[in-house]
Design a protein around this motif. Structure first.
Motif, PDB file in Angstrom:
ATOM      1  N   ASN A 121       0.843  -1.123   0.067  1.00  0.00           N
ATOM      2  CA  ASN A 121       0.007   0.023  -0.247  1.00  0.00           C
ATOM      3  C   ASN A 121       0.833   1.181  -0.095  1.00  0.00           C
ATOM      4  O   ASN A 121       1.094   1.875   1.022  1.00  0.00           O
ATOM      5  N   PRO A 122       1.453   1.763  -0.993  1.00  0.00           N
ATOM      6  CA  PRO A 122       2.391   2.781  -1.182  1.00  0.00           C
ATOM      7  C   PRO A 122       1.792   3.983  -0.732  1.00  0.00           C
ATOM      8  O   PRO A 122       2.329   4.886  -0.259  1.00  0.00           O
ATOM      9  N   SER A 127      -3.019   2.116  -6.152  1.00  0.00           N
ATOM     10  CA  SER A 127      -2.671   0.685  -5.584  1.00  0.00           C
ATOM     11  C   SER A 127      -1.396   0.230  -5.778  1.00  0.00           C
ATOM     12  O   SER A 127      -0.434   0.849  -6.628  1.00  0.00           O
ATOM     13  N   LYS A 128      -0.807  -0.918  -5.299  1.00  0.00           N
ATOM     14  CA  LYS A 128       0.365  -1.403  -5.753  1.00  0.00           C
ATOM     15  C   LYS A 128       0.734  -1.581  -7.193  1.00  0.00           C
ATOM     16  O   LYS A 128       1.687  -1.317  -7.383  1.00  0.00           O
ATOM     17  N   THR A 129      -0.098  -2.403  -7.825  1.00  0.00           N
ATOM     18  CA  THR A 129       0.090  -2.664  -9.214  1.00  0.00           C
ATOM     19  C   THR A 129       0.232  -1.474  -9.913  1.00  0.00           C
ATOM     20  O   THR A 129       1.078  -1.064 -10.895  1.00  0.00           O
ATOM     21  N   GLU A 130      -0.590  -0.045  -9.729  1.00  0.00           N
ATOM     22  CA  GLU A 130      -0.416   0.903 -10.599  1.00  0.00           C
ATOM     23  C   GLU A 130       0.724   1.601 -10.288  1.00  0.00           C
ATOM     24  O   GLU A 130       1.562   2.193 -11.310  1.00  0.00           O
ATOM     25  N   PHE A 131       1.350   1.657  -8.869  1.00  0.00           N
ATOM     26  CA  PHE A 131       2.436   2.360  -8.483  1.00  0.00           C
ATOM     27  C   PHE A 131       3.613   1.836  -9.200  1.00  0.00           C
ATOM     28  O   PHE A 131       4.453   2.277  -9.831  1.00  0.00           O
ATOM     29  N   ASN A 132       3.553   0.431  -9.197  1.00  0.00           N
ATOM     30  CA  ASN A 132       4.869  -0.369  -9.549  1.00  0.00           C
ATOM     31  C   ASN A 132       4.786  -0.166 -11.023  1.00  0.00           C
ATOM     32  O   ASN A 132       6.032  -0.104 -11.908  1.00  0.00           O
ATOM     33  N   GLU A 133       3.993  -0.180 -11.705  1.00  0.00           N
ATOM     34  CA  GLU A 133       3.816  -0.067 -13.261  1.00  0.00           C
ATOM     35  C   GLU A 133       4.104   1.315 -13.562  1.00  0.00           C
ATOM     36  O   GLU A 133       4.942   1.505 -14.627  1.00  0.00           O
ATOM     37  N   GLY A 134       3.968   2.315 -12.646  1.00  0.00           N
ATOM     38  CA  GLY A 134       4.465   3.934 -12.950  1.00  0.00           C
ATOM     39  C   GLY A 134       5.876   3.847 -12.807  1.00  0.00           C
ATOM     40  O   GLY A 134       6.637   4.433 -13.545  1.00  0.00           O
ATOM     41  N   ALA A 135       6.435   3.152 -11.684  1.00  0.00           N
ATOM     42  CA  ALA A 135       7.799   3.189 -11.432  1.00  0.00           C
ATOM     43  C   ALA A 135       8.661   2.667 -12.678  1.00  0.00           C
ATOM     44  O   ALA A 135       9.649   3.206 -13.025  1.00  0.00           O
ATOM     45  N   TYR A 146      12.229   8.216  -9.905  1.00  0.00           N
ATOM     46  CA  TYR A 146      12.153   9.086  -8.802  1.00  0.00           C
ATOM     47  C   TYR A 146      11.143   8.820  -7.779  1.00  0.00           C
ATOM     48  O   TYR A 146       9.913   8.777  -8.284  1.00  0.00           O
ATOM     49  N   ILE A 147      11.280   8.105  -6.712  1.00  0.00           N
ATOM     50  CA  ILE A 147      10.371   7.796  -5.671  1.00  0.00           C
ATOM     51  C   ILE A 147      10.453   8.639  -4.241  1.00  0.00           C
ATOM     52  O   ILE A 147      11.676   8.602  -3.696  1.00  0.00           O
ATOM     53  N   HIS A 148       9.711   9.548  -4.088  1.00  0.00           N
ATOM     54  CA  HIS A 148       9.668  10.489  -2.636  1.00  0.00           C
ATOM     55  C   HIS A 148       9.267   9.445  -1.587  1.00  0.00           C
ATOM     56  O   HIS A 148       7.835   8.826  -1.712  1.00  0.00           O
ATOM     57  N   THR A 149      10.053   9.281  -0.357  1.00  0.00           N
ATOM     58  CA  THR A 149       9.766   8.428   0.582  1.00  0.00           C
ATOM     59  C   THR A 149       9.713   9.437   1.792  1.00  0.00           C
ATOM     60  O   THR A 149      10.665   9.502   2.428  1.00  0.00           O
ATOM     61  N   PRO A 150       8.899  10.387   2.026  1.00  0.00           N
ATOM     62  CA  PRO A 150       8.823  11.239   3.317  1.00  0.00           C
ATOM     63  C   PRO A 150       8.996  10.669   4.362  1.00  0.00           C
ATOM     64  O   PRO A 150       8.448   9.593   4.686  1.00  0.00           O
ATOM     65  N   LEU A 151       9.974  10.798   5.212  1.00  0.00           N
ATOM     66  CA  LEU A 151      10.163  10.292   6.541  1.00  0.00           C
ATOM     67  C   LEU A 151       9.316  11.099   7.686  1.00  0.00           C
ATOM     68  O   LEU A 151       9.469  12.187   7.646  1.00  0.00           O
ATOM     69  N   LEU A 152       8.961  10.227   8.510  1.00  0.00           N
ATOM     70  CA  LEU A 152       8.345  10.735   9.742  1.00  0.00           C
ATOM     71  C   LEU A 152       9.377  11.331  10.579  1.00  0.00           C
ATOM     72  O   LEU A 152      10.541  11.024  10.905  1.00  0.00           O
ATOM     73  N   MET A 164       4.952   6.223  -0.241  1.00  0.00           N
ATOM     74  CA  MET A 164       5.928   6.444  -1.215  1.00  0.00           C
ATOM     75  C   MET A 164       5.214   7.213  -2.639  1.00  0.00           C
ATOM     76  O   MET A 164       3.896   6.728  -2.885  1.00  0.00           O
ATOM     77  N   TRP A 165       5.551   8.124  -2.913  1.00  0.00           N
ATOM     78  CA  TRP A 165       5.147   8.810  -4.358  1.00  0.00           C
ATOM     79  C   TRP A 165       6.125   8.944  -5.300  1.00  0.00           C
ATOM     80  O   TRP A 165       7.288   8.865  -5.084  1.00  0.00           O
ATOM     81  N   LEU A 166       5.453   8.568  -6.462  1.00  0.00           N
ATOM     82  CA  LEU A 166       6.192   8.845  -7.749  1.00  0.00           C
ATOM     83  C   LEU A 166       6.200  10.612  -8.194  1.00  0.00           C
ATOM     84  O   LEU A 166       5.530  11.064  -8.091  1.00  0.00           O
ATOM     85  N   LEU A 167       7.709  10.615  -8.371  1.00  0.00           N
ATOM     86  CA  LEU A 167       7.973  12.251  -8.682  1.00  0.00           C
ATOM     87  C   LEU A 167       8.063  11.944 -10.610  1.00  0.00           C
ATOM     88  O   LEU A 167       8.401  11.196 -10.657  1.00  0.00           O
ATOM     89  N   PRO A 168       7.520  12.957 -11.098  1.00  0.00           N
ATOM     90  CA  PRO A 168       7.639  13.109 -12.457  1.00  0.00           C
ATOM     91  C   PRO A 168       8.838  13.382 -13.095  1.00  0.00           C
ATOM     92  O   PRO A 168       9.453  14.326 -12.776  1.00  0.00           O
ATOM     93  N   SER A 169       9.566  12.362 -13.620  1.00  0.00           N
ATOM     94  CA  SER A 169      11.026  12.542 -13.863  1.00  0.00           C
ATOM     95  C   SER A 169      11.317  13.375 -14.869  1.00  0.00           C
ATOM     96  O   SER A 169      12.418  14.149 -15.029  1.00  0.00           O
ATOM     97  N   GLN A 170      10.361  13.826 -15.759  1.00  0.00           N
ATOM     98  CA  GLN A 170      10.450  14.765 -16.869  1.00  0.00           C
ATOM     99  C   GLN A 170      10.544  16.293 -16.264  1.00  0.00           C
ATOM    100  O   GLN A 170      11.008  16.999 -16.712  1.00  0.00           O
TER     101      GLN A 170
END
Length: 457
Positions: A121-122, A127-135, A146-152, A164-170
């Motif tokens: 559950n990123p 969803s997991k599949t959508e996120f991984n396909e985007g990565a 680029y994947i942003h993983t903000p730390l607590l 975890m959030w995908l960052l637009p690489s362009q």
């Protein structure tokens, strides 16, 4: 007035200029597009059906390979497994060796493990599949993910990411050091406002880039579409030509008046309107356009068949497939004969294209994400599970043959290799030796062997 000037007056601008709005020539040489990351997104993935088909096939295939969290239980076996897993060898024997090392080194954790929950559950949007396909898609198109993983910053989970959030690489750029070897100081995202991200909050997947320069370009992955920029230009030109031939290339020639003289503006306007009405559109395909007076015929275009565009499109698509290491047999290619079979093509899709992406993603997660969840007593490792991939089941059959041919056997090793888990029964972890073997010292003298009719001393 010559026919060329007549047509130019009809159209308002020279015909050559109208056709060459995008693909022009300078000194007889073609001018190619300058493909940067934004162009790779819009001119490649978004507007090229061929690139979209290839990239999405690889990304979807890779996204369906499960990523699981394991706890390290044997450090020595773990080092051997990490070394073996980095070898791009997908033979049955090597896959079996990897599975045996993996079973010895790792123990799968439950679904309630915090790291496993993050992978499953990123974030609340994807969803997991959508996120991984985007990565996978971002790296395949632009050469970078680029994947942003903000730390607590507070609480019991301080220093750990919960999303975890995908960052637009362009729209990403890097601030690099000015010392050698160069390193990334922080990441920047520029869309509306400029945002910066520390390196410990960004997971960066990239292809190797040999273009070293003073701004650290080697730290930004090189897209396959940059190497294939000319191929992509060719594919777009072929598509535009074919569509234009269907929509606007109706007539095949003009029967004109040799003695035609300059006419009034009104006459030219009517001739221009008649030309567009009778010479364009699919309904006018292969017609002839007539003018008054002594007649001559001039062909004004070649059909896509005459230009060999259809065969050229097939060759271009093969080249695009080669950029990504997949077979064009996966995309409704009806070729037959000595070419690679579809079954082999699907297996190659995994071994040559999808699994290398999965392993690269796995390695990046283990480098940047996994250490944040490790403790003094527990060390984790993210790995892919290949036992559920139907296209690799033939390897599983071969692996069974190898197991059956071994002189020893450990039942639970075999059970785990096939994804069945431990079988908690007595004797399942013991080593069994097959019957029928005799020590050489226990055998009688060779000359005591019975002599057969074909025996020759």
């Amino acid at each position: 007035m010559g026919l060329k000037n007549i047509i130019s007056k009809f159209l308002g601008i020279p015909t050559a200029q109208k056709i060459a709005t995008q693909f022009t020539t300078v000194g007889g040489l073609p001018v190619y597009s300058n493909y940067d990351t934004i162009s790779n997104i819009y001119n490649g993935y978004v507007t090229s059906d061929d690139v979209y088909s290839i990239v999405r096939r690889i990304a979807r295939t890779a996204a369906m390979v499960p990523l699981c969290v394991y706890k390290v239980k044997d450090e020595k076996a773990m080092k051997e497994y990490e070394f073996a897993s980095k070898q791009n060898n997908y033979s049955t024997q090597n896959l079996m060796r990897k599975e045996v090392l993996k079973l010895k080194a790792l123990e799968k954790v439950g679904v309630d493990n915090p790291l496993q929950k993050l992978l499953d559950n990123p974030n609340p949007v994807y969803s997991k599949t959508e996120f991984n396909e985007g990565a996978y898609t971002f790296r395949l198109i632009t050469g970078n993910t680029y994947i942003h993983t903000p730390l607590l910053e507070l609480g019991v989970n301080k220093g750990k990411p919960l999303e975890m959030w995908l960052l637009p690489s362009q729209y990403m750029s890097l601030q690099v050091s000015d010392t050698w070897p160069r390193s990334v100081l922080y990441y920047r995202l520029q869309i509306a406002d400029l945002m910066t991200f520390p390196t410990d909050e960004v997971i960066h997947l990239r292809y190797f880039n040999p273009l070293f320069n003073y701004v650290g370009q080697e730290l930004i992955g090189m897209s396959p579409l940059r190497a294939g920029a000319k191929i992509l230009d060719r594919q777009q030109a072929e598509t535009d030509y074919s569509v234009s031939a269907f929509q606007n290339g109706g007539i095949s020639g003009i029967v004109s008046n040799e003695s035609f003289q300059d006419a009034s503006t009104e006459s030219l306007g009517k001739m221009k309107a008649d030309f567009y009405n009778e010479a364009t559109g699919t309904g006018n395909a292969r017609k002839l356009l007539f003018t008054l007076g002594k007649m001559q015929y001039t062909a004004i275009g070649l059909s896509p068949v005459d230009m060999d565009v259809l065969n050229s499109e097939v060759r271009t698509f093969k080249k695009l497939c080669n950029l990504y290491g997949v077979s064009d047999r996966l995309f409704n290619n009806d070729a037959s004969g000595s070419e690679i079979s579809v079954d082999v093509a699907y297996k190659d899709l995994y071994t040559n294209a999808a699994l290398p992406e999965v392993y690269a993603y796995r390695d990046a997660l283990n480098l940047s994400l996994t250490p944040k969840f490790n403790t003094k007593s527990e060390k984790y490792f993210i790995d892919c599970d290949l036992t559920s991939i139907p296209e690799l089941q033939d390897d599983m059959k071969d692996m069974a043959s190898i197991f059956s041919s071994l002189p020893i056997m450990i039942p639970n090793i075999i059970a785990k290799a096939y994804g069945w888990g431990d079988i908690n029964e007595e004797g399942m972890d013991k080593v069994y030796v097959k019957n029928g073997y005799t020590q050489l010292d226990d055998m009688g003298p060779v000359n005591d062997l019975p002599i057969t009719p074909d025996y020759e001393p």
